[in-house]
Design a protein around this motif. Structure first.
Motif, PDB file in Angstrom:
ATOM      1  N   THR A 189     -15.579  -1.343   1.295  1.00 33.09           N
ATOM      2  CA  THR A 189     -14.748   0.086   1.497  1.00 33.09           C
ATOM      3  C   THR A 189     -13.196   0.137   1.671  1.00 33.09           C
ATOM      4  O   THR A 189     -12.434   1.534   1.277  1.00 33.09           O
ATOM      5  N   LYS A 190     -13.045  -1.229   2.276  1.00 30.10           N
ATOM      6  CA  LYS A 190     -11.439  -1.461   2.594  1.00 30.10           C
ATOM      7  C   LYS A 190     -10.849  -1.394   1.649  1.00 30.10           C
ATOM      8  O   LYS A 190      -9.308  -0.529   1.295  1.00 30.10           O
ATOM      9  N   LYS A 223     -11.076  -0.688  -1.677  1.00 29.82           N
ATOM     10  CA  LYS A 223     -11.270   0.022  -2.634  1.00 29.82           C
ATOM     11  C   LYS A 223      -9.620   1.082  -2.098  1.00 29.82           C
ATOM     12  O   LYS A 223      -9.042   1.496  -2.953  1.00 29.82           O
ATOM     13  N   LYS A 224     -10.182   1.513  -1.243  1.00 28.91           N
ATOM     14  CA  LYS A 224      -9.159   2.160  -0.080  1.00 28.91           C
ATOM     15  C   LYS A 224      -7.584   1.709  -0.594  1.00 28.91           C
ATOM     16  O   LYS A 224      -6.651   2.192  -0.677  1.00 28.91           O
ATOM     17  N   ILE A 225      -7.433   0.367  -0.231  1.00 30.71           N
ATOM     18  CA  ILE A 225      -6.497  -0.243  -0.594  1.00 30.71           C
ATOM     19  C   ILE A 225      -5.883  -0.466  -1.353  1.00 30.71           C
ATOM     20  O   ILE A 225      -4.685   0.227  -2.417  1.00 30.71           O
ATOM     21  N   GLU A 226      -6.654  -0.673  -2.791  1.00 32.14           N
ATOM     22  CA  GLU A 226      -6.320  -0.390  -4.129  1.00 32.14           C
ATOM     23  C   GLU A 226      -6.063   0.459  -4.828  1.00 32.14           C
ATOM     24  O   GLU A 226      -5.294   0.889  -5.602  1.00 32.14           O
ATOM     25  N   ASN A 227      -6.573   1.815  -3.957  1.00 31.44           N
ATOM     26  CA  ASN A 227      -6.181   3.351  -4.323  1.00 31.44           C
ATOM     27  C   ASN A 227      -4.543   3.395  -3.945  1.00 31.44           C
ATOM     28  O   ASN A 227      -3.899   3.682  -4.873  1.00 31.44           O
ATOM     29  N   MET A 228      -5.196   2.890  -2.163  1.00 26.59           N
ATOM     30  CA  MET A 228      -3.295   3.356  -2.168  1.00 26.59           C
ATOM     31  C   MET A 228      -2.045   2.110  -3.420  1.00 26.59           C
ATOM     32  O   MET A 228      -1.066   3.282  -3.286  1.00 26.59           O
ATOM     33  N   LYS A 266      -1.460   4.493  -6.597  1.00 26.10           N
ATOM     34  CA  LYS A 266      -1.102   5.999  -6.223  1.00 26.10           C
ATOM     35  C   LYS A 266       0.325   5.509  -5.220  1.00 26.10           C
ATOM     36  O   LYS A 266       1.087   6.477  -5.942  1.00 26.10           O
ATOM     37  N   VAL A 326       0.712  -1.304   0.095  1.00 30.06           N
ATOM     38  CA  VAL A 326       0.035   0.062   0.131  1.00 30.06           C
ATOM     39  C   VAL A 326       0.986   1.440  -0.167  1.00 30.06           C
ATOM     40  O   VAL A 326       0.229   2.492   0.059  1.00 30.06           O
ATOM     41  N   GLY A 328      -5.232   3.261   7.397  1.00 28.64           N
ATOM     42  CA  GLY A 328      -7.611   3.815   7.584  1.00 28.64           C
ATOM     43  C   GLY A 328      -7.524   2.209   7.223  1.00 28.64           C
ATOM     44  O   GLY A 328      -8.748   2.086   6.601  1.00 28.64           O
ATOM     45  N   VAL A 329      -7.231   1.545   7.277  1.00 27.03           N
ATOM     46  CA  VAL A 329      -6.827   0.214   7.255  1.00 27.03           C
ATOM     47  C   VAL A 329      -6.730  -0.732   8.127  1.00 27.03           C
ATOM     48  O   VAL A 329      -5.616  -0.237   8.916  1.00 27.03           O
TER      49      VAL A 329
END
Length: 188
Positions: free
Chosen positions: A153-154, A156-161, A164, A79, A135-136
Motif C-alpha cells: 500500500t505504501k 502504491k502511494k509512493i508511485e502515485n506521489m 503526480k 515524491v 503518509g509514508v
C-alpha cells in the motif's frame, strides 16, 4: 527566516550557526507573510511561506553575490514533497542525491549537533511531522528507491506521489528567440 515558525527552529538555527561559525542573518517574515495572506489568501487558500522564504533568500543572495543552497533530499524530491519555486528552488543542492538516512550519516561525520540530527523532520508550521503529512515514512521511500519495492500500500502511494509530482523534477523548457528573425517578423 521565521515565518509564523516555532521558536525551537530559531534556536536550532543559532546552534548550527555557532557550531560551524557561520554568520546568522535573521529576517523575520511573519509580518510580511501575514500581510500577503490577508491580501490574497482569500483567493488562493494556500500557504505561501515557502515562496516568501525563497524570494527573500534570492534577494539576499543577489545582494551578497551568494548562491542559494537547496535542502531537499532524494526521498523528498522523489515524491515531490517540496514547494515548486519554494524550497525546491536553489542554485546548488549538495544532498539531492542522498536519502534521509545518508544525510543523517553525513551530518554525523560533519559534526552537526545531535539534537538537530535527531529532530523529527517537519515544516514547523502545521504541527505535523513530514512523514505524517506525506503518509509514508522516509524509510519506506528509501526502501523503494533502493529496492524498487516496499510494503504494497505504501509502494502504491509512493508511485502515485512520484507521478503526480513529475512536473517538479523537470526543467522548464526555454526557447531562444532568433533576434534577427524576430525583428524581421516584428517589422512586417
Amino acid at each position: 527566516m521565521p515565518c509564523q515558525s516555532n521558536k525551537e527552529d530559531l534556536e536550532d538555527a543559532k546552534l548550527v550557526s555557532e557550531t560551524f561559525g557561520v554568520k546568522l542573518l535573521e529576517i523575520n517574515l511573519t509580518d510580511t507573510y501575514e500581510k500577503l495572506e490577508d491580501e490574497i489568501n482569500y483567493v488562493l487558500k494556500e500557504d505561501l511561506s515557502q515562496e516568501s522564504k525563497m524570494t527573500t533568500l534570492y534577494g539576499v543572495a543577489q545582494t551578497y553575490n551568494y548562491l542559494v543552497m537547496g535542502t531537499g533530499n532524494l526521498c523528498e524530491i522523489m515524491v515531490g514533497y517540496t514547494t515548486k519555486w519554494g524550497d525546491s528552488a536553489s542554485d546548488i543542492n549538495p544532498i539531492a542525491n542522498f536519502t534521509v538516512e545518508e544525510v543523517i550519516k553525513i551530518g554525523k561525520i560533519l559534526g552537526v549537533p545531535e539534537s538537530i540530527i535527531e529532530k523529527n523532520p517537519s515544516d514547523g508550521l502545521s504541527g505535523k511531522s513530514d512523514e505524517e503529512k506525506m503518509g509514508v515514512t522516509y524509510k519506506e521511500i528509501a526502501e523503494y528507491i533502493e529496492n524498487g519495492k516496499t510494503e504494497s500500500t505504501k509502494m502504491k502511494k509512493i508511485e502515485n506521489m512520484y507521478m503526480k509530482s513529475k512536473h517538479k523534477r523537470e526543467k522548464i523548457p526555454t526557447y531562444i528567440v532568433n533576434r534577427k528573425n524576430y525583428l524581421k517578423e516584428r517589422n512586417k
